[in-house]
Scaffold this motif. Structure first.
Motif, PDB file in Angstrom:
ATOM      1  N   SER A  83       0.857  -1.207   0.000  1.00 33.06           N
ATOM      2  CA  SER A  83       0.000   0.000   0.000  1.00 33.06           C
ATOM      3  C   SER A  83       0.882   1.243   0.000  1.00 33.06           C
ATOM      4  O   SER A  83       2.100   1.172   0.188  1.00 33.06           O
ATOM      5  CB  SER A  83      -0.919  -0.019   1.236  1.00 33.06           C
ATOM      6  N   GLU A  84       0.253   2.356  -0.196  1.00 30.05           N
ATOM      7  CA  GLU A  84       0.977   3.625  -0.241  1.00 30.05           C
ATOM      8  C   GLU A  84       1.498   4.010   1.129  1.00 30.05           C
ATOM      9  O   GLU A  84       2.453   4.787   1.243  1.00 30.05           O
ATOM     10  CB  GLU A  84       0.038   4.728  -0.769  1.00 30.05           C
ATOM     11  N   ARG A  85       0.927   3.456   2.185  1.00 28.91           N
ATOM     12  CA  ARG A  85       1.359   3.838   3.526  1.00 28.91           C
ATOM     13  C   ARG A  85       2.601   3.088   3.980  1.00 28.91           C
ATOM     14  O   ARG A  85       3.194   3.439   4.995  1.00 28.91           O
ATOM     15  CB  ARG A  85       0.217   3.592   4.522  1.00 28.91           C
ATOM     16  N   ASP A  86       2.925   2.053   3.260  1.00 28.79           N
ATOM     17  CA  ASP A  86       4.102   1.272   3.670  1.00 28.79           C
ATOM     18  C   ASP A  86       5.353   2.097   3.441  1.00 28.79           C
ATOM     19  O   ASP A  86       5.508   2.758   2.400  1.00 28.79           O
ATOM     20  CB  ASP A  86       4.199  -0.032   2.868  1.00 28.79           C
ATOM     21  N   PRO A  87       6.269   2.102   4.391  1.00 30.63           N
ATOM     22  CA  PRO A  87       7.519   2.861   4.228  1.00 30.63           C
ATOM     23  C   PRO A  87       8.259   2.394   2.999  1.00 30.63           C
ATOM     24  O   PRO A  87       8.217   1.227   2.612  1.00 30.63           O
ATOM     25  CB  PRO A  87       8.278   2.587   5.508  1.00 30.63           C
ATOM     26  N   MET A  88       8.996   3.337   2.432  1.00 33.64           N
ATOM     27  CA  MET A  88       9.732   3.035   1.207  1.00 33.64           C
ATOM     28  C   MET A  88      10.828   1.994   1.472  1.00 33.64           C
ATOM     29  O   MET A  88      11.086   1.137   0.633  1.00 33.64           O
ATOM     30  CB  MET A  88      10.324   4.333   0.656  1.00 33.64           C
ATOM     31  N   MET A  89      11.525   2.097   2.598  1.00 35.31           N
ATOM     32  CA  MET A  89      12.619   1.166   2.899  1.00 35.31           C
ATOM     33  C   MET A  89      12.141   0.182   3.983  1.00 35.31           C
ATOM     34  O   MET A  89      11.661   0.602   5.034  1.00 35.31           O
ATOM     35  CB  MET A  89      13.859   1.909   3.395  1.00 35.31           C
ATOM     36  N   GLN A  90      12.299  -1.064   3.640  1.00 37.67           N
ATOM     37  CA  GLN A  90      11.973  -2.130   4.568  1.00 37.67           C
ATOM     38  C   GLN A  90      13.271  -2.891   4.908  1.00 37.67           C
ATOM     39  O   GLN A  90      13.995  -3.320   4.020  1.00 37.67           O
ATOM     40  CB  GLN A  90      10.954  -3.102   3.958  1.00 37.67           C
ATOM     41  N   LYS A  91      13.561  -3.013   6.201  1.00 39.53           N
ATOM     42  CA  LYS A  91      14.767  -3.719   6.639  1.00 39.53           C
ATOM     43  C   LYS A  91      14.369  -5.034   7.308  1.00 39.53           C
ATOM     44  O   LYS A  91      13.531  -5.049   8.204  1.00 39.53           O
ATOM     45  CB  LYS A  91      15.559  -2.864   7.631  1.00 39.53           C
ATOM     46  N   LEU A  92      14.974  -6.127   6.796  1.00 39.94           N
ATOM     47  CA  LEU A  92      14.678  -7.460   7.323  1.00 39.94           C
ATOM     48  C   LEU A  92      15.955  -8.091   7.891  1.00 39.94           C
ATOM     49  O   LEU A  92      17.050  -7.907   7.335  1.00 39.94           O
ATOM     50  CB  LEU A  92      14.128  -8.375   6.230  1.00 39.94           C
ATOM     51  N   ILE A  93      15.812  -8.805   8.987  1.00 35.76           N
ATOM     52  CA  ILE A  93      16.899  -9.629   9.553  1.00 35.76           C
ATOM     53  C   ILE A  93      16.396 -11.072   9.574  1.00 35.76           C
ATOM     54  O   ILE A  93      15.413 -11.391  10.242  1.00 35.76           O
ATOM     55  CB  ILE A  93      17.292  -9.166  10.962  1.00 35.76           C
ATOM     56  N   ILE A  94      17.078 -11.917   8.782  1.00 34.31           N
ATOM     57  CA  ILE A  94      16.683 -13.319   8.617  1.00 34.31           C
ATOM     58  C   ILE A  94      17.599 -14.186   9.491  1.00 34.31           C
ATOM     59  O   ILE A  94      18.829 -14.058   9.444  1.00 34.31           O
ATOM     60  CB  ILE A  94      16.784 -13.760   7.146  1.00 34.31           C
ATOM     61  N   LEU A  95      17.006 -15.066  10.297  1.00 35.68           N
ATOM     62  CA  LEU A  95      17.752 -16.030  11.114  1.00 35.68           C
ATOM     63  C   LEU A  95      17.827 -17.361  10.373  1.00 35.68           C
ATOM     64  O   LEU A  95      16.810 -17.944  10.027  1.00 35.68           O
ATOM     65  CB  LEU A  95      17.056 -16.229  12.465  1.00 35.68           C
TER      66      LEU A  95
END
Length: 818
Positions: free
Chosen positions: A632-644
């Motif tokens: 959606s448009e409300r989602d931040p442009m940068m998404q940071k993920l940490i995968i275990l």
């Protein structure tokens, strides 16, 4: 003086007989010697070594010894000189009795090789016994009316010596009534008879006393005396008369006591008490009195003791018949003992070679023995054989002598010893036999190599082990004995000359226990093998080999390693996701490997941290990151993920991967990289500025080229009147090799995972092929509406030719660009 003459006689006898009797008869005849009786202990007999033709010292080297056929050995042998000596003083009378000649038999046994020689020593008699009368004061009752010339037998004197030294003559003291007449028996000593020369007159002289002397033929002669008292009886006109002068009888030697031998009869013409006759065994030897008895009334002669043909063959019995008036007559009973087969053969073992080596050749002499049958006349031929089927045989050597030899090969591992039963049997009748057991032990030789319990061994050791840890054991058995069965273990160097195995493994040479010398690393070496040699202690030694394989067991000692995206401490990799992506859209894939194996290398992926937990999900098995919902448009442009990323070891090890995802509206937007704001201001090196400027220029040119490609592609779509929605998935220039994306069954990629870009009318979504830049040779389909992936999946075929041509044009432009 007498002692000196006696010694001179002995020395002369020994010297003369040694020259005449010590002759060998072709190897089978015995060696003959002679000695005089009563020789002192230690007296020299002969030199055996010289007579056997052996050198001095050979008897000792070959272990010579004497074996007697009887129970007692009368001689001893000096092995070093070969001289034969008298062991103890010899008494011919106790050894042989009245038998002449008196011969002592023995064997000379030599070892290495086993050999025997028969020898005999004749013991000559010396005059050491004087004649003796059993009754020193006999009484004779003679009627006064006895006619002249009447004879009255006297008891025989007993002399234990034989030959010339035995009883030779009788003498009678001077008197007016009698003279002496000496007579001979067929079997027995001489006896004397009184012969009446002058009529007796009881009224004139009622009793006559005489002295009789028995003289032998020795030098000097010896004698014995008896005093005879003659009682003159009143007149009795008739003497008893036997029906025969000599009675003859044959009696088997196995007859029982009380058996009838003969019946003698005598008559008297007188009347009254003078007619009554009484029978008796008068003037007989003790041997006869022990063996026979007579009924005084009937005259029946019966057995009183046992008979033995081998001891005495005939008996000469004097029977006296006396009437009531004191007159007597004499007759003889000649008893011939009939030989029967009542003595089984006797086996006399002279030497046994035990233990016997199991590699002894055939016909090796094991034992020497001889067989004797006392029933020579009726026993018949003697046969000798073995009771059981054994690897031995009986071989005759010379008369009544045999050797026991090997007949087949021996094996101590099968039979360690034998109890050999020798059977000696005569032909009878009846057949008599005797059994003798000879024990022969088999000694071991080294003829069996060590044998491992298994054809090969597989041992396991867990990695990260402690040095010198016990990992297993090999064991080999050797069927031999003693030193031949002592097994020593050793490691053999590999055929290629690589001695590295000695750095890993050590073996205890005594018990075969294996130890790991160093810590094992499964990731460096999973298994290795080597050869162990087992050697016995025999001479020459025998050995065998076995292969041992050591398998290193994996420990969970390696954390998962992230291959993509790279986690090298530089700028993190950024992935672009169009905001038009719907739920299930494949964003990227985390690729990781684990250096362990098995369960320790099974990886699972988990979302540890995220800017928005509800936007992305991670496939636990393969690490694929997909959208959970539409952006959606409300989602931040940068998404940071940490995968275990976590393995399945015990305990489990894990690592994390960080990645940034950019949500973009279109691919015309600049490629953005975000980095975490620095916590502390850092100085920028001038050279770094120039590098950044160069990268910016290159990035601009790259974006420009991409824009041109999209414009051309859109132009082609418009030309064919198709509405094409293009979404491309770009990734940062993250450099990693093709081989790093290889995987296996551990939860990561099993092969390179390219993704094709597909266009479809009305779908509203598209996927991009990534990793194409790193794998340019990946095949793309042309001329068809079906697009296949390397994994074998296919998309539905579009029958629209224009759509197919549009896809074809895009693929061609992309290939030219890349």
């Amino acid at each position: 003086m007498a002692v000196a003459r006696r010694r001179l006689l002995q020395s002369r006898q020994v010297g003369s007989l040694l020259l005449s009797l010590c002759v060998s008869l072709g190897g089978a005849a015995p060696i003959r010697y002679s000695v005089a009786e009563e020789m002192e202990s230690g007296s020299f007999v002969a030199n055996v070594a010289k007579d056997l033709g052996l050198e001095v010292g050979k008897l000792a080297a070959r272990g010579a010894r004497l074996v007697s056929e009887g129970n007692k050995l009368h001689f001893r042998l000096h092995r070093k000189t070969g001289d034969l000596f008298v062991k103890e003083k010899l008494d011919r009378e106790s050894l042989c009795g009245k038998a002449d000649p008196c011969v002592l038999h023995f064997e000379i046994v030599l070892l290495e090789p086993l050999q025997s020689f028969r020898a005999e020593v004749r013991v000559f008699d010396i005059n050491d016994n004087a004649p003796i009368f059993p009754n020193k004061e006999p009484l004779l009752k003679i009627p006064e009316s006895t006619p002249l010339g009447s004879r009255f037998p006297l008891q025989s004197a007993q002399d234990l010596d034989v030959g010339l030294n035995g009883l030779q003559n009788y003498t009678l003291s001077a008197n007016a009534y009698f003279h002496l007449h000496t007579r001979f028996r067929s079997h027995g000593p001489k006896y004397a008879e009184l012969v009446l020369d002058k009529p007796l007159d009881r009224e004139e002289q009622p009793e006559v006393n005489l002295t009789i002397m028995a003289v032998d033929g020795g030098s000097p002669p010896k004698s014995g005396a008896a005093h005879i008292r003659v009682e003159v009886l009143d007149v009795n006109d008739h003497v008893p008369q036997f029906s025969r002068l000599v009675y003859r009888a044959q009696v088997p030697e196995d007859s029982a006591n009380g058996s009838l031998v003969a019946t003698v009869t005598a008559t008297d013409l007188d009347k009254g008490s003078n007619k009554e006759i009484t029978y008796s065994l008068a003037q007989n030897t003790e041997a006869i009195l022990r063996t026979f008895q007579i009924d005084s009334e009937t005259g029946e002669v019966r057995l009183r003791g046992p008979l033995d043909f081998e001891a005495i063959e005939t008996y000469d019995i004097d029977i006296q018949a006396t009437d009531g008036g004191g007159l007597s007559a004499h007759s003889k009973v000649l008893v011939e003992v009939v030989d029967v087969n009542d003595n089984p053969p006797e086996v006399m073992v002279s030497s046994v070679s035990s233990p016997l080596p199991e590699d002894a050749p055939l016909q090796t002499v094991v034992a020497l023995f001889s067989i004797r049958d006392r029933d020579i006349r009726v026993g018949g031929k003697i046969t000798c054989f073995l009771r059981e089927d054994l690897p031995f045989a009986v071989k005759p050597t010379f008369r009544n002598s045999y050797s026991l030899v090997t007949d087949r090969g021996l094996d101590r591992e099968e039979v360690s010893g034998y109890n050999i039963t020798l059977v000696a049997m005569d032909t009878g009748p009846p057949n008599l036999s005797t059994e003798t057991v000879i024990e022969v032990l088999i000694s071991d030789i080294n003829d069996n190599p060590p044998v491992f319990q298994e054809d090969s061994y597989i041992l396991t050791v867990r990695e990260n082990n402690s040095p010198a840890v016990f990992i297993g054991k090999v064991h080999a058995e050797d069927l031999d004995l003693g030193e031949n069965a002592q097994v020593t273990y050793s490691l053999l160097p590999p055929k290629g000359g690589d001695l590295s195995v000695f750095a890993y493994i050590s073996i205890n040479s005594d018990n075969g226990k294996l130890y790991a010398l160093r810590t094992m690393d499964y990731e460096a070496i999973q298994d290795f093998q080597f050869v162990i040699k087992a050697t016995d202690g025999g001479f020459p030694s025998l050995s065998s080999q076995v292969t041992v394989r050591v398998v290193v067991l994996d420990d969970n000692d390696n954390r998962p390693m992230i291959l993509y995206p790279l986690q090298n401490g530089t700028l993190p990799c950024n992935d672009l996701v169009p905001r038009s992506a719907e739920a299930g859209y494949l964003v990227t894939k985390v690729v990781a490997v684990d250096g362990d194996s098995g369960q320790n290398s099974w990886l699972s992926y988990h979302l540890l941290k995220a800017t928005d937990y509800g936007l992305f999900s991670v496939q636990q098995q393969n690490g694929e990151i997909r959208t959970l919902r539409q952006i959606s448009e409300r989602d931040p442009m940068m998404q940071k993920l940490i995968i275990l990323v976590q393995d399945h070891g015990q305990p489990a090890l894990s690592t994390t991967a960080s990645l940034n995802i950019l949500l973009v509206d279109g691919f015309s937007e600049p490629y953005l990289q975000f980095r975490d704001p620095p916590k502390h201001p850092t100085r920028v090196n001038p050279s770094t500025k120039y590098l950044v400027i160069s990268l910016a220029v290159l990035s601009f040119l790259f974006l420009l080229s991409v824009t041109l490609i999209f414009i051309i592609h859109i132009y082609q779509k418009i030309k064919y009147r198709e509405k094409i929605t293009i979404q491309e998935h770009f990734y940062d220039d993250c450099n990693f090799s093709n081989h790093l994306v290889q995987g296996g069954a551990n939860g990561s990629l099993s092969q390179p995972c390219p993704y094709e870009m597909c266009s479809a009318t009305g779908t509203g979504t598209s996927e991009f092929r990534f990793l194409k830049r790193f794998m340019p040779n990946f095949p793309f389909p042309h001329g068809t509406g079906e697009v296949k992936t390397e994994a074998g999946s296919s998309l539905p075929q579009d029958s629209d030719r224009n759509r197919s041509q549009g896809s074809e044009g895009h693929a061609r432009v992309s290939d030219d660009y890349m």
